[in-house]
Design a protein around this motif. Structure first.
Motif, mmCIF file in Angstrom:
data_model
loop_
_atom_site.group_PDB
_atom_site.id
_atom_site.type_symbol
_atom_site.label_atom_id
_atom_site.label_comp_id
_atom_site.label_asym_id
_atom_site.label_seq_id
_atom_site.Cartn_x
_atom_site.Cartn_y
_atom_site.Cartn_z
ATOM 1 N N ASP A 114 11.759 13.960 -65.479
ATOM 2 C CA ASP A 114 12.843 13.602 -64.561
ATOM 3 C C ASP A 114 12.965 12.085 -64.486
ATOM 4 N N GLU A 115 13.529 11.576 -63.395
ATOM 5 C CA GLU A 115 13.742 10.129 -63.279
ATOM 6 C C GLU A 115 12.481 9.345 -62.925
ATOM 7 N N GLY A 116 11.376 10.031 -62.680
ATOM 8 C CA GLY A 116 10.104 9.341 -62.489
ATOM 9 C C GLY A 116 9.797 8.901 -61.071
ATOM 10 N N ILE A 117 10.378 9.565 -60.083
ATOM 11 C CA ILE A 117 10.037 9.228 -58.700
ATOM 12 C C ILE A 117 8.541 9.476 -58.492
ATOM 13 N N GLY A 118 7.861 8.496 -57.918
ATOM 14 C CA GLY A 118 6.419 8.596 -57.698
ATOM 15 C C GLY A 118 5.574 7.989 -58.807
ATOM 16 N N GLU A 119 6.175 7.707 -59.967
ATOM 17 C CA GLU A 119 5.436 7.044 -61.053
ATOM 18 C C GLU A 119 5.243 5.569 -60.696
ATOM 19 N N TYR A 120 4.232 4.943 -61.307
ATOM 20 C CA TYR A 120 3.914 3.593 -60.858
ATOM 21 C C TYR A 120 3.251 2.752 -61.944
ATOM 22 N N LEU A 121 3.272 1.456 -61.688
ATOM 23 C CA LEU A 121 2.526 0.464 -62.449
ATOM 24 C C LEU A 121 1.510 -0.176 -61.520
ATOM 25 N N GLU A 122 0.321 -0.508 -62.070
ATOM 26 C CA GLU A 122 -0.709 -1.209 -61.315
ATOM 27 C C GLU A 122 -1.141 -2.459 -62.080
ATOM 28 N N TYR A 123 -1.190 -3.597 -61.377
ATOM 29 C CA TYR A 123 -1.606 -4.871 -61.951
ATOM 30 C C TYR A 123 -2.904 -5.308 -61.274
ATOM 31 N N TYR A 124 -3.891 -5.669 -62.089
ATOM 32 C CA TYR A 124 -5.223 -6.018 -61.596
ATOM 33 C C TYR A 124 -5.468 -7.516 -61.791
ATOM 34 N N PHE A 125 -5.935 -8.180 -60.703
ATOM 35 C CA PHE A 125 -6.201 -9.610 -60.711
ATOM 36 C C PHE A 125 -7.635 -9.863 -60.245
ATOM 37 N N LYS A 126 -8.343 -10.747 -60.941
ATOM 38 C CA LYS A 126 -9.666 -11.161 -60.479
ATOM 39 C C LYS A 126 -9.526 -11.833 -59.111
ATOM 40 N N ASN A 127 -10.536 -11.660 -58.263
ATOM 41 C CA ASN A 127 -10.414 -12.180 -56.902
ATOM 42 C C ASN A 127 -10.280 -13.698 -56.858
ATOM 43 N N LYS A 128 -10.859 -14.380 -57.836
ATOM 44 C CA LYS A 128 -10.776 -15.843 -57.859
ATOM 45 C C LYS A 128 -9.524 -16.348 -58.553
ATOM 46 N N SER A 129 -8.689 -15.427 -59.053
ATOM 47 C CA SER A 129 -7.439 -15.830 -59.698
ATOM 48 C C SER A 129 -6.524 -16.500 -58.683
ATOM 49 N N PRO A 130 -5.695 -17.455 -59.105
ATOM 50 C CA PRO A 130 -4.736 -18.066 -58.177
ATOM 51 C C PRO A 130 -3.917 -17.019 -57.419
ATOM 52 N N ARG A 131 -3.636 -17.324 -56.165
ATOM 53 C CA ARG A 131 -2.950 -16.366 -55.305
ATOM 54 C C ARG A 131 -1.462 -16.253 -55.636
ATOM 55 N N ILE A 132 -0.919 -15.106 -55.271
ATOM 56 C CA ILE A 132 0.474 -14.766 -55.558
ATOM 57 C C ILE A 132 1.315 -14.952 -54.307
ATOM 58 N N THR A 133 2.453 -15.596 -54.446
ATOM 59 C CA THR A 133 3.407 -15.716 -53.336
ATOM 60 C C THR A 133 4.775 -15.149 -53.696
ATOM 61 N N LYS A 134 4.977 -14.896 -54.975
ATOM 62 C CA LYS A 134 6.297 -14.423 -55.423
ATOM 63 C C LYS A 134 6.120 -13.364 -56.504
ATOM 64 N N ILE A 135 6.893 -12.291 -56.390
ATOM 65 C CA ILE A 135 6.925 -11.222 -57.386
ATOM 66 C C ILE A 135 8.323 -11.190 -57.976
ATOM 67 N N ILE A 136 8.407 -11.251 -59.310
ATOM 68 C CA ILE A 136 9.710 -11.261 -59.984
ATOM 69 C C ILE A 136 9.815 -10.018 -60.864
ATOM 70 N N ILE A 137 10.917 -9.309 -60.727
ATOM 71 C CA ILE A 137 11.098 -8.055 -61.451
ATOM 72 C C ILE A 137 12.331 -8.146 -62.344
ATOM 73 N N SER A 138 12.125 -7.886 -63.635
ATOM 74 C CA SER A 138 13.231 -7.787 -64.603
ATOM 75 C C SER A 138 13.604 -6.308 -64.648
ATOM 76 N N ASN A 139 14.673 -5.974 -63.964
ATOM 77 C CA ASN A 139 14.977 -4.571 -63.677
ATOM 78 C C ASN A 139 15.719 -3.886 -64.819
ATOM 79 N N GLY A 140 15.248 -2.689 -65.187
ATOM 80 C CA GLY A 140 15.896 -1.927 -66.249
ATOM 81 C C GLY A 140 15.407 -2.329 -67.627
ATOM 82 N N TYR A 141 16.038 -1.760 -68.648
ATOM 83 C CA TYR A 141 15.695 -2.047 -70.049
ATOM 84 C C TYR A 141 16.642 -3.139 -70.518
ATOM 85 N N MET A 142 16.188 -4.387 -70.445
ATOM 86 C CA MET A 142 17.084 -5.529 -70.535
ATOM 87 C C MET A 142 17.400 -6.007 -71.940
ATOM 88 N N LYS A 143 16.808 -5.415 -72.957
ATOM 89 C CA LYS A 143 16.941 -5.971 -74.302
ATOM 90 C C LYS A 143 18.388 -6.002 -74.798
#
Length: 241
Positions: free
Chosen positions: A130-159
């Motif tokens: 189906d359309e994938g409701i409930g499917e997900y992506l997970e991104y893992y960062f080391k705790n000492k990695s620089p902190r995140i303040t902004k999330i940018i999403i390239s939406n859809g299949y942009m090619k």
């Protein structure tokens, strides 16, 4: 029986209240992306001229125009982040996972890594029928990695415009940080990069790694395929430079 219905109604009210309490985020910035053949040709031409040991007067004038238009650090039209230093010089995740992925077709991969390669030509596509409701992506960062303040999403299949229109795009993503709901990211139905400011994430007090989960809640339907695509999820933040 009456008590049963009272309990059911209380549960519904509690659930609805919980849903209403979730914070909604909307893009703070919409970044237009030019992936046209003309732009690709001009950037390739700029790179070609930069590699030449000597240039004629005409070629130098052509290069000056291109450099003024694109800048010297642009290497490819498909690069999500231009060359030169960025938050990724010191930051970035070390792993990405997906709940499911569409099977490889004609040598093209739709795995989670395709939404983590900083390339507009590739995309993660969920693998459900189906359309994938409930499917997900997970991104893992080391705790000492620089902190995140902004999330940018390239939406859809942009090619390409056709790929973007033919496949589903995300309308709403539920964002979790280490299993806790941060809020809902509401995306526009546009072939753009959409930047969300969600506070400061990372440097967990208990020393654990940061795990960001993006779960599909709702989609914009594609013209041809009932597959939901995300070209890229990338990040910006602090603690670099």
């Amino acid at each position: 029986m009456r008590l049963f219905f009272i309990l059911i109604n209380l549960f519904i009210l509690h659930f609805a209240h919980g849903q209403q309490g979730i914070k909604n985020y909307f893009p703070q910035e919409i970044i237009k992306v030019d992936l046209s053949a003309k732009t690709e040709q001009e950037i390739n031409r700029q790179n070609q001229l930069l590699l030449q040991p000597e240039l004629s007067t005409k070629e130098q004038a052509e290069l000056d125009i291109l450099l003024d238009k694109y800048g010297e650090v642009v290497e490819s039209v498909w690069d999500v982040i231009d060359g030169g230093c960025s938050w990724y010089c010191g930051g970035g995740n070390y792993l990405v996972k997906a709940s499911s992925s569409l099977r490889e077709q004609n040598g093209i991969s739709y795995q989670a890594s395709s939404a983590n390669d900083l390339n507009y030509k590739t995309a993660w596509v969920e693998g459900k029928a189906d359309e994938g409701i409930g499917e997900y992506l997970e991104y893992y960062f080391k705790n000492k990695s620089p902190r995140i303040t902004k999330i940018i999403i390239s939406n859809g299949y942009m090619k390409s415009e056709a790929a973007w229109k033919n496949n589903n795009r995300v309308k709403k993503l539920r964002l979790y940080a280490n299993g806790k709901t941060i809020g809902i990211l509401n995306l526009e139905d546009s072939r753009t990069d959409q930047a969300f400011e969600v506070g400061t994430l990372g440097h967990n007090s208990d020393g654990t790694d940061l795990v960001l989960k993006f779960e599909i809640m709702e989609v914009y339907r594609g013209d041809k395929h009932n597959d939901t695509a995300i070209t890229e999820i990338y990040f910006d933040g602090i603690d670099v430079h």
